[in-house]
Design a protein around this motif. Structure first.
Motif, PDB file in Angstrom:
ATOM      1  N   PRO A 136       8.167  -7.220  -4.246  1.00 60.72           N
ATOM      2  CA  PRO A 136       8.776  -6.367  -3.221  1.00 60.72           C
ATOM      3  C   PRO A 136       8.117  -6.577  -1.865  1.00 60.72           C
ATOM      4  O   PRO A 136       6.938  -6.929  -1.769  1.00 60.72           O
ATOM      5  CB  PRO A 136       8.536  -4.949  -3.748  1.00 60.72           C
ATOM      6  CG  PRO A 136       8.332  -5.108  -5.219  1.00 60.72           C
ATOM      7  CD  PRO A 136       7.656  -6.444  -5.390  1.00 60.72           C
ATOM      8  N   ASP A 137       8.880  -6.332  -0.798  1.00 64.19           N
ATOM      9  CA  ASP A 137       8.382  -6.595   0.551  1.00 64.19           C
ATOM     10  C   ASP A 137       7.111  -5.820   0.866  1.00 64.19           C
ATOM     11  O   ASP A 137       6.258  -6.286   1.625  1.00 64.19           O
ATOM     12  CB  ASP A 137       9.457  -6.210   1.584  1.00 64.19           C
ATOM     13  CG  ASP A 137      10.716  -7.047   1.449  1.00 64.19           C
ATOM     14  OD1 ASP A 137      10.620  -8.172   0.916  1.00 64.19           O
ATOM     15  OD2 ASP A 137      11.787  -6.583   1.866  1.00 64.19           O
ATOM     16  N   TRP A 138       6.973  -4.628   0.296  1.00 66.79           N
ATOM     17  CA  TRP A 138       5.863  -3.750   0.659  1.00 66.79           C
ATOM     18  C   TRP A 138       4.587  -4.049  -0.123  1.00 66.79           C
ATOM     19  O   TRP A 138       3.563  -3.397   0.098  1.00 66.79           O
ATOM     20  CB  TRP A 138       6.258  -2.286   0.446  1.00 66.79           C
ATOM     21  CG  TRP A 138       6.986  -2.028  -0.841  1.00 66.79           C
ATOM     22  CD1 TRP A 138       8.335  -2.050  -1.034  1.00 66.79           C
ATOM     23  CD2 TRP A 138       6.406  -1.723  -2.108  1.00 66.79           C
ATOM     24  NE1 TRP A 138       8.640  -1.783  -2.344  1.00 66.79           N
ATOM     25  CE2 TRP A 138       7.487  -1.577  -3.021  1.00 66.79           C
ATOM     26  CE3 TRP A 138       5.099  -1.573  -2.570  1.00 66.79           C
ATOM     27  CZ2 TRP A 138       7.283  -1.280  -4.373  1.00 66.79           C
ATOM     28  CZ3 TRP A 138       4.899  -1.277  -3.906  1.00 66.79           C
ATOM     29  CH2 TRP A 138       5.986  -1.120  -4.792  1.00 66.79           C
ATOM     30  N   VAL A 139       4.624  -5.031  -1.021  1.00 64.95           N
ATOM     31  CA  VAL A 139       3.436  -5.373  -1.820  1.00 64.95           C
ATOM     32  C   VAL A 139       2.647  -6.447  -1.078  1.00 64.95           C
ATOM     33  O   VAL A 139       3.035  -7.607  -1.033  1.00 64.95           O
ATOM     34  CB  VAL A 139       3.823  -5.853  -3.225  1.00 64.95           C
ATOM     35  CG1 VAL A 139       2.586  -6.308  -3.983  1.00 64.95           C
ATOM     36  CG2 VAL A 139       4.526  -4.735  -3.989  1.00 64.95           C
ATOM     37  N   ALA A 140       1.549  -6.047  -0.470  1.00 67.88           N
ATOM     38  CA  ALA A 140       0.698  -6.981   0.268  1.00 67.88           C
ATOM     39  C   ALA A 140      -0.690  -6.341   0.410  1.00 67.88           C
ATOM     40  O   ALA A 140      -0.814  -5.111   0.406  1.00 67.88           O
ATOM     41  CB  ALA A 140       1.295  -7.277   1.643  1.00 67.88           C
ATOM     42  N   ALA A 148      -6.122  -3.378  -3.395  1.00 69.83           N
ATOM     43  CA  ALA A 148      -4.841  -2.738  -3.087  1.00 69.83           C
ATOM     44  C   ALA A 148      -3.699  -3.419  -3.840  1.00 69.83           C
ATOM     45  O   ALA A 148      -2.799  -2.753  -4.367  1.00 69.83           O
ATOM     46  CB  ALA A 148      -4.598  -2.769  -1.585  1.00 69.83           C
ATOM     47  N   TYR A 149      -3.747  -4.750  -3.873  1.00 68.78           N
ATOM     48  CA  TYR A 149      -2.713  -5.490  -4.607  1.00 68.78           C
ATOM     49  C   TYR A 149      -2.796  -5.207  -6.102  1.00 68.78           C
ATOM     50  O   TYR A 149      -1.778  -4.944  -6.768  1.00 68.78           O
ATOM     51  CB  TYR A 149      -2.866  -6.983  -4.333  1.00 68.78           C
ATOM     52  CG  TYR A 149      -1.906  -7.872  -5.111  1.00 68.78           C
ATOM     53  CD1 TYR A 149      -0.541  -7.755  -4.923  1.00 68.78           C
ATOM     54  CD2 TYR A 149      -2.378  -8.830  -6.003  1.00 68.78           C
ATOM     55  CE1 TYR A 149       0.347  -8.563  -5.614  1.00 68.78           C
ATOM     56  CE2 TYR A 149      -1.506  -9.633  -6.702  1.00 68.78           C
ATOM     57  CZ  TYR A 149      -0.133  -9.514  -6.512  1.00 68.78           C
ATOM     58  OH  TYR A 149       0.734 -10.308  -7.208  1.00 68.78           O
ATOM     59  N   ALA A 151      -3.866  -2.614  -7.577  1.00 68.89           N
ATOM     60  CA  ALA A 151      -3.402  -1.258  -7.873  1.00 68.89           C
ATOM     61  C   ALA A 151      -1.885  -1.231  -8.012  1.00 68.89           C
ATOM     62  O   ALA A 151      -1.332  -0.568  -8.909  1.00 68.89           O
ATOM     63  CB  ALA A 151      -3.861  -0.299  -6.773  1.00 68.89           C
ATOM     64  N   GLU A 152      -1.187  -1.948  -7.139  1.00 73.04           N
ATOM     65  CA  GLU A 152       0.271  -2.003  -7.238  1.00 73.04           C
ATOM     66  C   GLU A 152       0.699  -2.746  -8.506  1.00 73.04           C
ATOM     67  O   GLU A 152       1.634  -2.333  -9.200  1.00 73.04           O
ATOM     68  CB  GLU A 152       0.857  -2.692  -6.001  1.00 73.04           C
ATOM     69  CG  GLU A 152       0.596  -1.977  -4.685  1.00 73.04           C
ATOM     70  CD  GLU A 152       1.347  -0.659  -4.576  1.00 73.04           C
ATOM     71  OE1 GLU A 152       2.161  -0.352  -5.472  1.00 73.04           O
ATOM     72  OE2 GLU A 152       1.115   0.064  -3.587  1.00 73.04           O
ATOM     73  N   VAL A 153       0.029  -3.842  -8.811  1.00 74.74           N
ATOM     74  CA  VAL A 153       0.360  -4.612 -10.007  1.00 74.74           C
ATOM     75  C   VAL A 153       0.111  -3.779 -11.257  1.00 74.74           C
ATOM     76  O   VAL A 153       0.901  -3.798 -12.202  1.00 74.74           O
ATOM     77  CB  VAL A 153      -0.448  -5.933 -10.054  1.00 74.74           C
ATOM     78  CG1 VAL A 153      -0.253  -6.639 -11.393  1.00 74.74           C
ATOM     79  CG2 VAL A 153      -0.048  -6.850  -8.911  1.00 74.74           C
ATOM     80  N   ARG A 154      -0.979  -3.021 -11.252  1.00 71.78           N
ATOM     81  CA  ARG A 154      -1.302  -2.184 -12.417  1.00 71.78           C
ATOM     82  C   ARG A 154      -0.156  -1.193 -12.671  1.00 71.78           C
ATOM     83  O   ARG A 154       0.254  -0.980 -13.816  1.00 71.78           O
ATOM     84  CB  ARG A 154      -2.619  -1.466 -12.191  1.00 71.78           C
ATOM     85  CG  ARG A 154      -3.065  -0.640 -13.404  1.00 71.78           C
ATOM     86  CD  ARG A 154      -4.397   0.044 -13.143  1.00 71.78           C
ATOM     87  NE  ARG A 154      -5.495  -0.934 -13.045  1.00 71.78           N
ATOM     88  CZ  ARG A 154      -6.104  -1.260 -11.908  1.00 71.78           C
ATOM     89  NH1 ARG A 154      -5.722  -0.710 -10.766  1.00 71.78           N
ATOM     90  NH2 ARG A 154      -7.087  -2.156 -11.900  1.00 71.78           N
ATOM     91  N   ARG A 155       0.360  -0.586 -11.612  1.00 73.28           N
ATOM     92  CA  ARG A 155       1.477   0.349 -11.776  1.00 73.28           C
ATOM     93  C   ARG A 155       2.718  -0.367 -12.313  1.00 73.28           C
ATOM     94  O   ARG A 155       3.413   0.138 -13.203  1.00 73.28           O
ATOM     95  CB  ARG A 155       1.780   1.039 -10.444  1.00 73.28           C
ATOM     96  CG  ARG A 155       0.860   2.195 -10.131  1.00 73.28           C
ATOM     97  CD  ARG A 155       1.363   3.010  -8.946  1.00 73.28           C
ATOM     98  NE  ARG A 155       1.126   2.310  -7.686  1.00 73.28           N
ATOM     99  CZ  ARG A 155       0.014   2.436  -6.970  1.00 73.28           C
ATOM    100  NH1 ARG A 155      -0.972   3.212  -7.397  1.00 73.28           N
ATOM    101  NH2 ARG A 155      -0.112   1.774  -5.842  1.00 73.28           N
TER     102      ARG A 155
END
Length: 773
Positions: A136-140, A148-149, A151-155
């Motif tokens: 997704p565009d907001w994943v950076a 930070a990345y 954490a998003e991947v974990r979710r």
């Protein structure tokens, strides 16, 4: 004795002992499935998986079951699928969607129910010609161990684990998980992703990663897999056929392809092929089942190109045949494709991801499907032996050498297979005259054929050497092996190659009925077998008995092994098993010949062959387009929507539904143009034209009297800076936009209950050659 053999080789045994790979005894074991340095094992036997890529999110859910049935009919045993994060969650303020066409768990369960296992390619960066590689565009920031990345991947992995975790365990259909893709220098990050996936409930006995481009991946944590394409859109418009593509039409021990994804690799690309790791066998996940079409470069690989590469990989030592793509599709929404506007070096169509795959975006089968099907039938019958055989390849790899015969031997020292390829696109290979082979195994020398033969240009074959089948030794044959029909009286089915005489040798003392023989140098030789569907019987002095059935090249093209112990010869589009019965899907009249005992039962499909009237009305003329700008070095951009609308020719195409079966109906357009769109109801399809026919789904809704398609074609002129195949250039001459023909393809399923002799069937003698095509 001196043998006047043209091509000689001595079998080279494995240079290292067979060992279990580092990952084989790790956390995620699966009873009955094992991996060694030479091959995969399944229930105590070596196993060559055949994997086909299909993206569930690029195919309507109501088509999933039929697509999977077609894949199984083509010989696929494992489905691989990308899980594109951006397809499920395009916006940060919304939870991921897992319903409808995005219900990945339902797709995996359907694979299981169809008898197919699954490799999920979870990325989270996948590529697949998707915007941001599927992120997704907001994943950076992305593709690193940045907290930070992660954490998003974990979710995200947590969402996948809750849906797929229960399908991963023993007995579940998920046998493999791919992490990332084309990540060249972040080995620790791949390990981190594996730990996150396992903590989320995702686990599999096979963890894989793509290893091309000299990728530095954590071997031992993941199984390195390779690829090979016949051509690719990732080279520039003015570039010719790249050496990385030439490599795959040779037999070689080079498994790395530094060309795949090179335009995305940037300074991480070395351009130097890496070395296969000795702890793992040679395996592929991306043999090109076709190729996507970018705006600047539009390859259209032939079925023979695809099948020749697959055979070359088998002859080079592959123990896992994985195709990308095997079934095409379409992006679920506009704006999800990679494009110049989103920072990619390639403009891809907004919707179209047909990929010229063996099974197209609308489940139409292509020549590659049928040519590969024969290879897969061979692997189902002999793959357990082939998997344990080392590859001996004469000479050194020279991708520009077109005069030396390309061939290899795979053998375990007792028996083996000779692979030969004289097919190559763009730069055809010559025929070879007066060919004989001199094969030295551990205790046997096999020289064949008994007299020199010619091998025409365009041939790719696999021939047996000292091969035992049910107690009968086939010394050699210039015939391919299709399958063995098991039973009380087993039948070895062999196939002739076009233009190659079919000879076969058996040990002295073997009795043969059904064809003349002569003895020479301790061999019983069957010369010039006609491929006339004659059943031959061979019996050894020890009492072993085997029947032989030789198919000519045409019958081999139409041969099916549907999995119920029978052989079927039919020009129907698909032959498969359905609820215990044989079924054929056809678009017109066809015959279905089913081997039953010593005869074929012939069934007729009496579908209408009358063409459906199609009304094509041009409603607006094209206007001269502006010169396409070169916005990326060496690559033009596709016309934007405003420019397209201002210059495209427009057509209204009307098709009556009366008489159509309505299961699946396609409108096939042969056209000339640059870019095209078609709107049918509320659905839009698009095309970057490459000369191939364009199929549009016009399956009518219930009760509709007609179906209407609105087609727009943007003009192509001599200034358009795109690379086109020669076939397209020939069609383009003097035209900028035109619909050359419009036909309707109507698919209908016919069932043949298993009983003997079925009503309506006729008996065909084995030697009759009266099949109506």
């Amino acid at each position: 004795m001196t043998y006047p053999a043209t091509h000689a080789v001595k079998h080279i045994p494995w240079d290292l002992p067979e060992t279990r790979t580092p990952m084989a005894g790790a956390e995620d074991t699966r009873p009955g499935l094992d991996l060694t340095s030479r091959s995969l094992w399944r229930d105590g036997r070596r196993w060559i998986p055949v994997t086909g890529e299909l993206h569930y999110s690029r195919l309507p859910r109501h088509r999933w079951q039929e697509a999977l049935r077609l894949m199984k009919a083509g010989g696929i045993s494992v489905v691989s699928t990308y899980v594109f994060w951006i397809h499920h969650q395009e916006r940060q303020d919304r939870e991921p969607l897992f319903d409808g066409d995005l219900d990945v768990a339902a797709f995996v369960r359907l694979c299981r129910d169809t008898g197919l296992e699954v490799i999920v390619r979870i990325g989270p960066w996948c590529h697949g010609e998707v915007r941001n590689g599927g992120l997704p565009d907001w994943v950076a920031p992305a593709r690193s161990d940045d907290p930070a990345y992660l954490a998003e991947v974990r979710r995200w992995f947590g969402h996948l684990g809750r849906r797929l975790g229960g399908l991963c365990g023993p007995g579940g259909p998920i046998i493999g998980i791919q992490l990332e893709n084309e990540l060249y220098d972040q080995r620790d990050h791949i390990v981190t992703l594996k730990r996150l996936a396992r903590a989320s409930g995702l686990h599999a006995p096979l963890w894989t990663a793509t290893a091309w481009g000299s990728a530095d991946i954590p071997v031992g944590e993941v199984f390195p897999l390779y690829g090979g394409y016949t051509d690719g859109f990732w080279v520039d418009t003015a570039d010719g056929w790249h050496d990385s593509f030439r490599t795959h039409f040779h037999f070689s021990h080079q498994w790395d392809d530094p060309g795949i994804g090179k335009d995305l690799a940037g300074d991480k690309s070395t351009g130097v092929p890496g070395t296969k790791h000795p702890d793992f066998p040679a395996a592929t996940c991306e043999l090109g089942g076709g190729m996507a079409t970018a705006y600047h470069r539009r390859p259209w690989p032939a079925g023979e190109d695809i099948a020749a590469v697959a055979l070359c990989k088998l002859g080079s030592g592959s123990v896992w045949q994985g195709y990308y793509m095997y079934a095409g599709g379409a992006n679920p929404r506009p704006g999800l494709q990679e494009s110049h506007a989103t920072g990619y070096p390639n403009d891809l169509p907004v919707h179209n991801y047909d990929f010229h795959a063996p099974i197209g975006a609308h489940l139409q089968t292509r020549d590659s499907f049928h040519l590969l099907r024969n290879q897969h039938a061979f692997l189902a019958a002999f793959g357990d032996r082939l998997a344990g055989m080392n590859a001996t390849i004469p000479g050194a790899l020279d991708v520009h050498d077109r005069t030396t015969l390309r061939w290899s031997l795979r053998s375990d020292g007792r028996e083996g297979f000779v692979f030969v390829n004289t097919h190559q696109p763009y730069e055809p290979l010559p025929a070879h005259h007066g060919v004989r082979f001199d094969i030295e195994l551990d205790e046997t020398r096999v020289v064949f054929p008994h007299r020199p033969i010619d091998i025409p240009s365009g041939t790719f074959v696999c021939w047996p050497v000292h091969l035992g089948v049910h107690g009968v030794t086939v010394n050699w044959a210039t015939l391919g092996l299709l399958t063995v029909l098991e039973g009380d009286d087993p039948v070895l089915v062999l196939t002739k190659a076009e233009g190659v005489p079919g000879h076969l040798s058996l040990p002295a003392g073997t009795r043969v009925s059904g064809h003349p023989v002569f003895e020479r140098d301790g061999e019983v030789i069957l010369e010039d077998l006609p491929g006339s569907r004659e059943l031959l019987t061979v019996e050894t002095p020890e009492g072993a008995r085997l029947r032989l059935l030789v198919l000519d090249a045409v019958d081999a093209r139409y041969a099916w092994v549907p999995g119920d112990g029978r052989l079927v010869i039919s020009e129907a589009d698909i032959v498969l098993m359905e609820d215990g019965d044989l079924a054929a899907i056809s678009t017109g009249p066809a015959t279905v010949d089913i081997l039953s005992g010593d005869v074929f039962e012939r069934h007729h499909i009496n579908a209408s062959c009358a063409p459906v009237p199609v009304k094509v009305v041009r409603t607006a003329e094209a206007t001269p387009p502006p010169v396409r700008p070169i916005t990326v070095p060496g690559r033009a951009s596709a016309p934007d929507p405003g420019t397209f609308a201002a210059h495209a020719a427009r057509y209204t195409i009307t098709v009556p539904t009366d008489g159509l079966a309505g299961e699946r109906v396609l409108l096939r357009l042969d056209l000339v143009g640059d870019v095209a769109t078609a709107t049918v109801g509320d659905r839009t399809e698009d095309l970057f034209w490459d000369g191939a026919p364009w199929d549009i789904d016009i399956t009518p809704p219930h009760g509709a009297l007609t179906v209407e398609a609105q087609v727009a074609i943007y003009p192509l002129d001599e200034r358009t800076p795109v690379w086109l195949p020669e076939a397209a250039r020939k069609k383009q001459t003097g035209r900028s936009t035109q619909i050359l023909s419009a036909t309707v393809i109507d698919y209908q399923t016919h069932r043949f209950p298993r009983r003997r002799l079925a009503p309506g069937a006729t008996v065909i003698g084995m030697s009759r050659r009266d099949r109506s095509r």
